[in-house]
Write a protein that holds these residues in place. Structure first.
Motif, PDB file in Angstrom:
ATOM      1  N   ILE A  23       0.909  -1.217  -0.072  1.00 21.82           N
ATOM      2  CA  ILE A  23      -0.003  -0.024  -0.003  1.00 21.82           C
ATOM      3  C   ILE A  23       0.947   1.264  -0.070  1.00 21.82           C
ATOM      4  O   ILE A  23       1.928   1.294   0.754  1.00 21.82           O
ATOM      5  CB  ILE A  23      -0.953   0.073   1.101  1.00 21.82           C
ATOM      6  CG1 ILE A  23      -0.297   0.108   2.608  1.00 21.82           C
ATOM      7  CG2 ILE A  23      -1.986  -0.978   1.143  1.00 21.82           C
ATOM      8  CD1 ILE A  23      -0.978   0.197   3.750  1.00 21.82           C
ATOM      9  N   LYS A  24       0.367   2.104  -0.541  1.00 25.89           N
ATOM     10  CA  LYS A  24       1.243   3.491  -0.789  1.00 25.89           C
ATOM     11  C   LYS A  24       0.187   4.586  -0.760  1.00 25.89           C
ATOM     12  O   LYS A  24      -0.673   4.583  -1.730  1.00 25.89           O
ATOM     13  CB  LYS A  24       2.237   3.751  -1.975  1.00 25.89           C
ATOM     14  CG  LYS A  24       3.290   2.651  -2.066  1.00 25.89           C
ATOM     15  CD  LYS A  24       4.430   3.123  -1.215  1.00 25.89           C
ATOM     16  CE  LYS A  24       5.560   1.897  -0.921  1.00 25.89           C
ATOM     17  NZ  LYS A  24       6.087   1.317  -2.163  1.00 25.89           N
ATOM     18  N   PHE A  25       0.624   5.688   0.135  1.00 24.42           N
ATOM     19  CA  PHE A  25      -0.265   7.056   0.123  1.00 24.42           C
ATOM     20  C   PHE A  25       0.404   7.791  -1.161  1.00 24.42           C
ATOM     21  O   PHE A  25       1.512   7.740  -1.402  1.00 24.42           O
ATOM     22  CB  PHE A  25      -0.168   7.745   1.258  1.00 24.42           C
ATOM     23  CG  PHE A  25      -1.214   7.298   2.494  1.00 24.42           C
ATOM     24  CD1 PHE A  25      -2.304   7.607   2.419  1.00 24.42           C
ATOM     25  CD2 PHE A  25      -0.503   6.553   3.370  1.00 24.42           C
ATOM     26  CE1 PHE A  25      -3.290   7.318   3.489  1.00 24.42           C
ATOM     27  CE2 PHE A  25      -1.426   6.143   4.695  1.00 24.42           C
ATOM     28  CZ  PHE A  25      -2.797   6.401   4.527  1.00 24.42           C
ATOM     29  N   SER A  26      -0.573   8.668  -1.862  1.00 28.41           N
ATOM     30  CA  SER A  26      -0.265   9.387  -2.628  1.00 28.41           C
ATOM     31  C   SER A  26       0.514  10.621  -2.122  1.00 28.41           C
ATOM     32  O   SER A  26       0.346  10.720  -0.700  1.00 28.41           O
ATOM     33  CB  SER A  26      -1.303  10.050  -3.416  1.00 28.41           C
ATOM     34  OG  SER A  26      -2.142  10.803  -2.736  1.00 28.41           O
ATOM     35  N   HIS A  27       1.511  11.398  -2.707  1.00 31.28           N
ATOM     36  CA  HIS A  27       2.342  12.355  -2.287  1.00 31.28           C
ATOM     37  C   HIS A  27       1.175  13.482  -1.522  1.00 31.28           C
ATOM     38  O   HIS A  27       1.756  14.226  -0.690  1.00 31.28           O
ATOM     39  CB  HIS A  27       3.075  12.911  -3.060  1.00 31.28           C
ATOM     40  CG  HIS A  27       4.304  12.042  -3.644  1.00 31.28           C
ATOM     41  ND1 HIS A  27       4.032  10.995  -4.841  1.00 31.28           N
ATOM     42  CD2 HIS A  27       5.465  11.636  -3.134  1.00 31.28           C
ATOM     43  CE1 HIS A  27       5.256  10.417  -4.833  1.00 31.28           C
ATOM     44  NE2 HIS A  27       6.084  10.720  -3.802  1.00 31.28           N
ATOM     45  N   GLY A  80      -1.823  13.064  -0.176  1.00 31.88           N
ATOM     46  CA  GLY A  80      -2.348  12.304   0.927  1.00 31.88           C
ATOM     47  C   GLY A  80      -3.741  12.184   0.499  1.00 31.88           C
ATOM     48  O   GLY A  80      -4.639  11.737   1.409  1.00 31.88           O
ATOM     49  N   ARG A  81      -4.213  12.552  -0.481  1.00 31.57           N
ATOM     50  CA  ARG A  81      -5.719  12.319  -0.996  1.00 31.57           C
ATOM     51  C   ARG A  81      -5.936  10.731  -1.362  1.00 31.57           C
ATOM     52  O   ARG A  81      -7.113  10.453  -0.992  1.00 31.57           O
ATOM     53  CB  ARG A  81      -5.965  13.145  -1.915  1.00 31.57           C
ATOM     54  CG  ARG A  81      -7.367  13.020  -2.759  1.00 31.57           C
ATOM     55  CD  ARG A  81      -8.558  13.577  -1.738  1.00 31.57           C
ATOM     56  NE  ARG A  81      -9.928  13.225  -2.202  1.00 31.57           N
ATOM     57  CZ  ARG A  81     -10.557  14.105  -2.780  1.00 31.57           C
ATOM     58  NH1 ARG A  81      -9.932  15.027  -3.359  1.00 31.57           N
ATOM     59  NH2 ARG A  81     -11.600  13.923  -3.370  1.00 31.57           N
ATOM     60  N   PHE A  82      -5.043  10.068  -1.933  1.00 31.81           N
ATOM     61  CA  PHE A  82      -5.235   8.848  -2.510  1.00 31.81           C
ATOM     62  C   PHE A  82      -4.468   7.726  -1.873  1.00 31.81           C
ATOM     63  O   PHE A  82      -3.443   8.108  -1.157  1.00 31.81           O
ATOM     64  CB  PHE A  82      -5.095   8.691  -3.910  1.00 31.81           C
ATOM     65  CG  PHE A  82      -6.139   9.767  -4.724  1.00 31.81           C
ATOM     66  CD1 PHE A  82      -7.328   9.430  -4.961  1.00 31.81           C
ATOM     67  CD2 PHE A  82      -5.384  10.764  -5.248  1.00 31.81           C
ATOM     68  CE1 PHE A  82      -8.114  10.261  -5.685  1.00 31.81           C
ATOM     69  CE2 PHE A  82      -6.326  11.851  -5.770  1.00 31.81           C
ATOM     70  CZ  PHE A  82      -7.628  11.515  -6.161  1.00 31.81           C
ATOM     71  N   LEU A  83      -5.002   6.393  -1.946  1.00 33.85           N
ATOM     72  CA  LEU A  83      -4.352   5.241  -1.202  1.00 33.85           C
ATOM     73  C   LEU A  83      -4.313   4.161  -2.433  1.00 33.85           C
ATOM     74  O   LEU A  83      -5.472   4.185  -2.961  1.00 33.85           O
ATOM     75  CB  LEU A  83      -4.949   4.836  -0.013  1.00 33.85           C
ATOM     76  CG  LEU A  83      -4.273   3.718   0.605  1.00 33.85           C
ATOM     77  CD1 LEU A  83      -2.833   4.043   1.140  1.00 33.85           C
ATOM     78  CD2 LEU A  83      -5.124   3.112   1.582  1.00 33.85           C
ATOM     79  N   MET A  84      -3.003   3.785  -2.821  1.00 36.44           N
ATOM     80  CA  MET A  84      -2.896   2.648  -3.747  1.00 36.44           C
ATOM     81  C   MET A  84      -2.658   1.260  -3.173  1.00 36.44           C
ATOM     82  O   MET A  84      -1.885   1.402  -2.204  1.00 36.44           O
ATOM     83  CB  MET A  84      -1.851   3.053  -4.863  1.00 36.44           C
ATOM     84  CG  MET A  84      -1.409   1.951  -5.702  1.00 36.44           C
ATOM     85  SD  MET A  84      -0.224   2.834  -7.195  1.00 36.44           S
ATOM     86  CE  MET A  84       1.008   3.300  -6.163  1.00 36.44           C
ATOM     87  N   THR A  85      -3.242   0.290  -3.676  1.00 40.25           N
ATOM     88  CA  THR A  85      -2.920  -1.136  -3.036  1.00 40.25           C
ATOM     89  C   THR A  85      -2.737  -2.023  -4.357  1.00 40.25           C
ATOM     90  O   THR A  85      -3.216  -1.721  -5.628  1.00 40.25           O
ATOM     91  CB  THR A  85      -4.295  -1.594  -2.524  1.00 40.25           C
ATOM     92  OG1 THR A  85      -5.313  -1.639  -3.399  1.00 40.25           O
ATOM     93  CG2 THR A  85      -4.733  -0.835  -1.278  1.00 40.25           C
TER      94      THR A  85
END
Length: 443
Positions: free
Chosen positions: A287-291, A293-298
């Motif tokens: 999982i990674k937060f976008s720079h 902070g609005r989105f989360l990638m899985t």
């Protein structure tokens, strides 16, 4: 994403010759520092190799994108837990850089049980002219000292030193799978299969357990934690993913033990597509937060999903990484490839995402244009300044020139670990014991 914009120029291929690689040489993590000037890799032998970006010169402006070895050190050694009769591997599971505060660099590295804080600094001077020591460092006989000297600093060749400043140990019963530095720059989390611990960077003998999903009876265990990360701006917010394909967002202001989440992200499963492998391929590997902070990638086995933190019901975008493998899940289960854990990364502007696949392929998805491309990292096409050509996998029917059939894919070659420069279009991908660095096409 147009073909021109995703074509990459290769800078170089680093580390050891693949033909002579040992298990210890295989790269297990890749990470840029916040400025992008340094790039660190960890391997299964417990070593950390740090690369530094070349400075641009008027005579050779094209060398600006190249990275050369800056420092190499042994971060972890193999250990043995005598109480549990358990061998602890030296393999580096994760590396995370701390933002630079002074001339030195700091990074956290972890194996299965122990996290270490390393200081990497330069030294180009040495003290000379001691009164109580001779030139070889041996203590002099005080009776032979007839005069006092003032020590001076002498210029020497540049030395890069790596020093372990902190060792955080004895806090995890299970294997550590991720670490994440908080935006407050004072704390970080370390995560294993069942728990998330919060540490202060200055305190090594105490940590706080903030997530614990271990049931009273281990037979009731239905899921494990696969990854966890702090929000890039909100120091009180963190997210952790599970092997059942869900992500929980926690707020540390709510209570000390974050067993109850404040948001729960999970896409309902389509009953018509359910199979024996559904639970395995839905497990989230990264999982990674976008720079922003609005989105989360899985990332799960077959897809990459982008979630809006304001919408829990379904992802805003879903990208098929290698859907052509859906019909080969049985053979992938038999050779254990179905359990491979692929990472995913954002570019600096959060507009493009990248993740790995098999046959040394890696995929890029442009969130704005909805276009994607498949590229290959291999020694055959790794000549300096060579332009990478997009690759395509033939699913059925007649195979065109330059296409690769699904049956000819090499599942022993895989891109599990990758990193993207925080500001520029420079990427690093690890393929076995080789590190490839690509940059945007320079016209």
């Amino acid at each position: 994403m147009e073909e021109e914009s995703v074509t990459r120029k290769i800078n170089n291929s680093f580390l050891r010759d693949h033909n002579y690689a040992t298990e210890a040489d295989i790269i297990s993590t890749v990470e840029f520092n916040p400025s992008g000037e340094l790039l660190a890799t960890g391997d299964k032998g417990g070593r950390v190799v740090v690369f530094q970006r070349e400075q641009e010169t008027k005579s050779e402006p094209q060398r600006r994108g190249e990275y050369n070895v800056y420092s190499t050190f042994q971060s972890h050694d193999p250990e043995f837990d005598y109480l549990k009769s358990l061998e602890i591997e030296e393999k580096i599971n994760k590396i995370r850089w701390l933002p630079q505060q002074n001339a030195a660099y700091f990074l956290l590295s972890t194996n299965d049980k122990t996290v270490k804080l390393w200081k990497i600094s330069e030294r180009d001077r040495r003290p000379d002219g001691y009164n109580l020591k001779d030139e070889d460092g041996r203590i002099r006989d005080p009776s032979t000292i007839t005069s006092l000297r003032v020590p001076v600093l002498q210029n020497t060749d540049l030395m890069v030193e790596a020093t372990a400043r902190r060792v955080f140990s004895n806090a995890h019963t299970y294997h550590i799978n991720s670490i994440s530095v908080n935006s407050d720059l004072q704390t970080y989390i370390s995560t294993d299969d069942l728990r998330v611990n919060l540490w202060n960077l200055e305190i090594t003998d105490q940590s706080f357990n903030i997530v614990d999903i271990k049931p009273c009876n281990m037979e009731d265990l239905t899921e494990v934690i696969t990854a966890a990360e702090f929000h890039p701006q909100q120091c009180n917010t963190l997210a952790y993913s599970s092997s059942r394909g869900s992500v929980r967002l926690c707020d540390m202001r709510k209570q000390a033990l974050c067993d109850t989440h404040c948001k729960f992200f999970e896409e309902p499963e389509d009953p018509s597509t359910r199979s024996f492998f559904s639970e395995i391929i839905s497990s989230i590997s990264d999982i990674k937060f976008s720079h922003s902070g609005r989105f989360l990638m899985t990332r799960d086995y077959l897809t990459v999903k982008v979630w809006d933190l304001n919408m829990e019901t379904r992802p805003v975008q879903t990208y098929q990484v290698h859907d052509y493998l859906r019909g080969k899940l049985c053979s992938l289960y038999e050779n254990d490839c179905i359990f491979d854990k692929f990472e995913c990364v954002w570019n600096g502007s959060d507009s493009v995402i990248m993740t790995g696949s098999y046959n040394n392929f890696f995929r890029m998805f442009d969130r704005n244009t909805k276009k994607d491309v498949t590229l290959e990292a291999s020694r055959e096409n790794s000549k300096p300044r060579a332009i990478l050509k997009p690759r395509k996998v033939c699913v059925g029917g007649k195979r065109r020139k330059d296409e690769v059939t699904v049956d000819s894919l090499d599942f022993s070659k895989k891109i599990l670990h990758s990193a993207w420069h925080p500001q520029e279009n420079i990427i690093a991908v690890a393929a076995s014991n080789n590190l490839y660095i690509f940059q945007d096409k320079v016209t």
